[in-house]
Design a protein around this motif. Structure first.
Motif, PDB file in Angstrom:
ATOM      1  N   LEU A  81       2.434 -15.310   9.007  1.00  0.00           N
ATOM      2  CA  LEU A  81       1.102 -15.903   9.097  1.00  0.00           C
ATOM      3  C   LEU A  81       0.708 -16.634   7.819  1.00  0.00           C
ATOM      4  CD1 LEU A  81      -0.722 -13.000  10.969  1.00  0.00           C
ATOM      5  CD2 LEU A  81      -0.203 -15.271  11.883  1.00  0.00           C
ATOM      6  N   GLY A  82       1.614 -16.654   6.844  1.00  0.00           N
ATOM      7  CA  GLY A  82       1.393 -17.453   5.643  1.00  0.00           C
ATOM      8  C   GLY A  82       0.945 -16.689   4.424  1.00  0.00           C
ATOM      9  N   ALA A  83       0.760 -15.373   4.534  1.00  0.00           N
ATOM     10  CA  ALA A  83       0.287 -14.592   3.398  1.00  0.00           C
ATOM     11  C   ALA A  83       1.382 -14.402   2.355  1.00  0.00           C
ATOM     12  CB  ALA A  83      -0.218 -13.226   3.871  1.00  0.00           C
ATOM     13  N   ASP A  84       0.956 -14.215   1.112  1.00  0.00           N
ATOM     14  CA  ASP A  84       1.836 -13.800   0.022  1.00  0.00           C
ATOM     15  C   ASP A  84       1.870 -12.279   0.083  1.00  0.00           C
ATOM     16  OD1 ASP A  84       3.180 -13.275  -2.308  1.00  0.00           O
ATOM     17  OD2 ASP A  84       1.586 -13.968  -3.641  1.00  0.00           O
ATOM     18  N   VAL A  85       2.991 -11.695   0.520  1.00  0.00           N
ATOM     19  CA  VAL A  85       3.040 -10.270   0.859  1.00  0.00           C
ATOM     20  C   VAL A  85       3.837  -9.471  -0.167  1.00  0.00           C
ATOM     21  CG1 VAL A  85       3.720  -8.577   2.603  1.00  0.00           C
ATOM     22  CG2 VAL A  85       2.858 -10.815   3.312  1.00  0.00           C
ATOM     23  N   VAL A  86       3.239  -8.357  -0.584  1.00  0.00           N
ATOM     24  CA  VAL A  86       3.949  -7.336  -1.351  1.00  0.00           C
ATOM     25  C   VAL A  86       4.063  -6.114  -0.452  1.00  0.00           C
ATOM     26  CG1 VAL A  86       3.908  -5.780  -3.335  1.00  0.00           C
ATOM     27  CG2 VAL A  86       3.161  -8.157  -3.595  1.00  0.00           C
ATOM     28  N   GLY A  87       5.278  -5.652  -0.230  1.00  0.00           N
ATOM     29  CA  GLY A  87       5.508  -4.436   0.545  1.00  0.00           C
ATOM     30  C   GLY A  87       5.943  -3.337  -0.406  1.00  0.00           C
ATOM     31  N   TYR A 111       9.308  -6.929  -1.912  1.00  0.00           N
ATOM     32  CA  TYR A 111       9.391  -5.498  -1.634  1.00  0.00           C
ATOM     33  C   TYR A 111       9.627  -4.724  -2.927  1.00  0.00           C
ATOM     34  CZ  TYR A 111       9.530  -6.117   3.434  1.00  0.00           C
ATOM     35  OH  TYR A 111       9.214  -6.398   4.743  1.00  0.00           O
ATOM     36  N   ARG A 112       8.912  -3.600  -3.080  1.00  0.00           N
ATOM     37  CA  ARG A 112       9.017  -2.816  -4.307  1.00  0.00           C
ATOM     38  C   ARG A 112       9.030  -1.318  -3.998  1.00  0.00           C
ATOM     39  NH1 ARG A 112       4.288  -5.548  -8.078  1.00  0.00           N
ATOM     40  NH2 ARG A 112       4.541  -7.718  -7.365  1.00  0.00           N
ATOM     41  N   HIS A 113       9.890  -0.609  -4.707  1.00  0.00           N
ATOM     42  CA  HIS A 113       9.870   0.858  -4.664  1.00  0.00           C
ATOM     43  C   HIS A 113       8.852   1.310  -5.702  1.00  0.00           C
ATOM     44  CE1 HIS A 113      11.779   4.832  -6.089  1.00  0.00           C
ATOM     45  NE2 HIS A 113      10.973   5.078  -5.067  1.00  0.00           N
ATOM     46  N   THR A 114       7.638   1.574  -5.258  1.00  0.00           N
ATOM     47  CA  THR A 114       6.568   1.929  -6.182  1.00  0.00           C
ATOM     48  C   THR A 114       5.455   2.628  -5.422  1.00  0.00           C
ATOM     49  OG1 THR A 114       5.131   1.057  -7.944  1.00  0.00           O
ATOM     50  CG2 THR A 114       5.349  -0.287  -5.948  1.00  0.00           C
ATOM     51  N   THR A 115       4.380   2.949  -6.120  1.00  0.00           N
ATOM     52  CA  THR A 115       3.252   3.666  -5.530  1.00  0.00           C
ATOM     53  C   THR A 115       1.968   2.876  -5.731  1.00  0.00           C
ATOM     54  OG1 THR A 115       2.733   4.867  -7.568  1.00  0.00           O
ATOM     55  CG2 THR A 115       4.363   5.868  -6.069  1.00  0.00           C
ATOM     56  N   ALA A 116       0.939   3.274  -4.997  1.00  0.00           N
ATOM     57  CA  ALA A 116      -0.375   2.651  -5.158  1.00  0.00           C
ATOM     58  C   ALA A 116      -0.889   2.852  -6.575  1.00  0.00           C
ATOM     59  CB  ALA A 116      -1.357   3.230  -4.150  1.00  0.00           C
ATOM     60  N   GLU A 117      -0.669   4.047  -7.114  1.00  0.00           N
ATOM     61  CA  GLU A 117      -1.150   4.343  -8.461  1.00  0.00           C
ATOM     62  C   GLU A 117      -0.469   3.456  -9.501  1.00  0.00           C
ATOM     63  OE1 GLU A 117      -1.848   7.745  -5.824  1.00  0.00           O
ATOM     64  OE2 GLU A 117      -0.023   6.640  -6.321  1.00  0.00           O
ATOM     65  N   ALA A 118       0.841   3.257  -9.359  1.00  0.00           N
ATOM     66  CA  ALA A 118       1.567   2.424 -10.313  1.00  0.00           C
ATOM     67  C   ALA A 118       1.120   0.965 -10.229  1.00  0.00           C
ATOM     68  CB  ALA A 118       3.068   2.537 -10.067  1.00  0.00           C
ATOM     69  N   LEU A 119       0.908   0.476  -9.016  1.00  0.00           N
ATOM     70  CA  LEU A 119       0.440  -0.902  -8.845  1.00  0.00           C
ATOM     71  C   LEU A 119      -0.947  -1.079  -9.455  1.00  0.00           C
ATOM     72  CD1 LEU A 119       1.598  -1.488  -5.163  1.00  0.00           C
ATOM     73  CD2 LEU A 119       2.438  -2.736  -7.161  1.00  0.00           C
ATOM     74  N   ALA A 120      -1.819  -0.094  -9.247  1.00  0.00           N
ATOM     75  CA  ALA A 120      -3.166  -0.181  -9.811  1.00  0.00           C
ATOM     76  C   ALA A 120      -3.120  -0.142 -11.334  1.00  0.00           C
ATOM     77  CB  ALA A 120      -4.030   0.956  -9.273  1.00  0.00           C
ATOM     78  N   ALA A 121      -2.264   0.710 -11.888  1.00  0.00           N
ATOM     79  CA  ALA A 121      -2.132   0.808 -13.345  1.00  0.00           C
ATOM     80  C   ALA A 121      -1.618  -0.491 -13.948  1.00  0.00           C
ATOM     81  CB  ALA A 121      -1.210   1.969 -13.709  1.00  0.00           C
TER      82      ALA A 121
END
Length: 245
Positions: A81-87, A111-121
């Motif tokens: 659908l055209g979005a810039d996606v991070v999975g 795609y990334r092996h990570t967590t919500a907390e790490a992305l927020a940090a």
């Protein structure tokens, strides 16, 4: 860094990683539910960001996070659908499965092996967060949802789905799906971790978001299909919340 990852829950999904794209495998329930999930998600995003779903790339310019992306069943449609996606997924084995399928499909997905907390940090920010069927698997739902809220830009949108906690959900989601139909391996879900809609709305509010919508996902065993319901949230359901601008 603190984390809400439940290692026992991650191990369950690691063991099933190779089957993500088998419509008749262990993730058959998600393949069946996916069209209904996508209908809800795309309509919510289109309404909030004033996008025309009939346009060739209606989500062009939007940055979307699919947290707990698994094999990419939601990431890929968002990219189309055209979005810039991070999975992102805490289960490491899911990431190469998702990446290979995206490459085979000619899609660019981060795609990334990570967590919500790490992305927020790390200071990551998104227009929308897809948080589908994850919150019932984490160790601390409020801390997890707070991290997801931190990942949203002001005015951003999050869809969050999970399973209600009541006798019916125990019969349908655990006894029915895991023991009778054998759609999922036994032990995939813990009934005590299920969250009622009112509890989820309260958690979302405490996380700093404004809950604005909730709908039920209802399975019809005669038509063998899923649909959205304004009234029946007794088992599977989905919510939308906004981050104040």
């Amino acid at each position: 860094m603190t984390t809400t990852v439940d290692t026992a829950e991650i191990a369950k999904f690691e063991a099933m990683a190779a089957e993500w794209w088998d419509p008749n495998g262990k993730f058959k329930p998600l393949h069946m539910l996916n069209p209904c999930r996508l209908d809800y998600i795309t309509r919510q995003i289109a309404a909030e960001f004033d996008r025309d779903l009939d346009a060739p790339k209606p989500f062009d310019g939007l940055r979307i996070l699919d947290i707990g992306c698994g094999g990419g069943l939601l990431s890929e449609p968002m990219a189309r659908l055209g979005a810039d996606v991070v999975g992102a997924d805490a289960a490491e084995r899911n990431i190469p499965v998702a990446q290979v399928h995206a490459d085979q499909s000619g899609l660019q997905i981060d795609y990334r092996h990570t967590t919500a907390e790490a992305l927020a940090a790390a200071g990551e920010q998104f227009d929308a967060v897809l948080n589908m069927e994850v919150v019932e698997h984490v160790a601390d739902p409020l801390a997890y949802l707070t991290a997801c809220a931190d990942l949203l830009k002001p005015g951003g949108l999050m869809t969050c789905s999970t399973i209600n906690r009541n006798p019916k959900s125990f019969v349908v989601a655990i006894l029915g799906a895991e023991y009778v139909m054998r759609w999922l391996p036994k032990g995939t879900h813990e009934w005590s971790k299920f969250i009622t809609p009112d509890e989820l709305f309260d958690l979302l509010s405490k996380a700093g978001l404004e809950p604005v919508d909730r709908k039920g996902f209802v399975f019809n065993p005669v038509a063998w299909s899923w649909s959205l319901s304004d009234r029946d949230l007794t088992v599977n359901y989905v919510t939308t919340s906004l981050k104040p601008a």
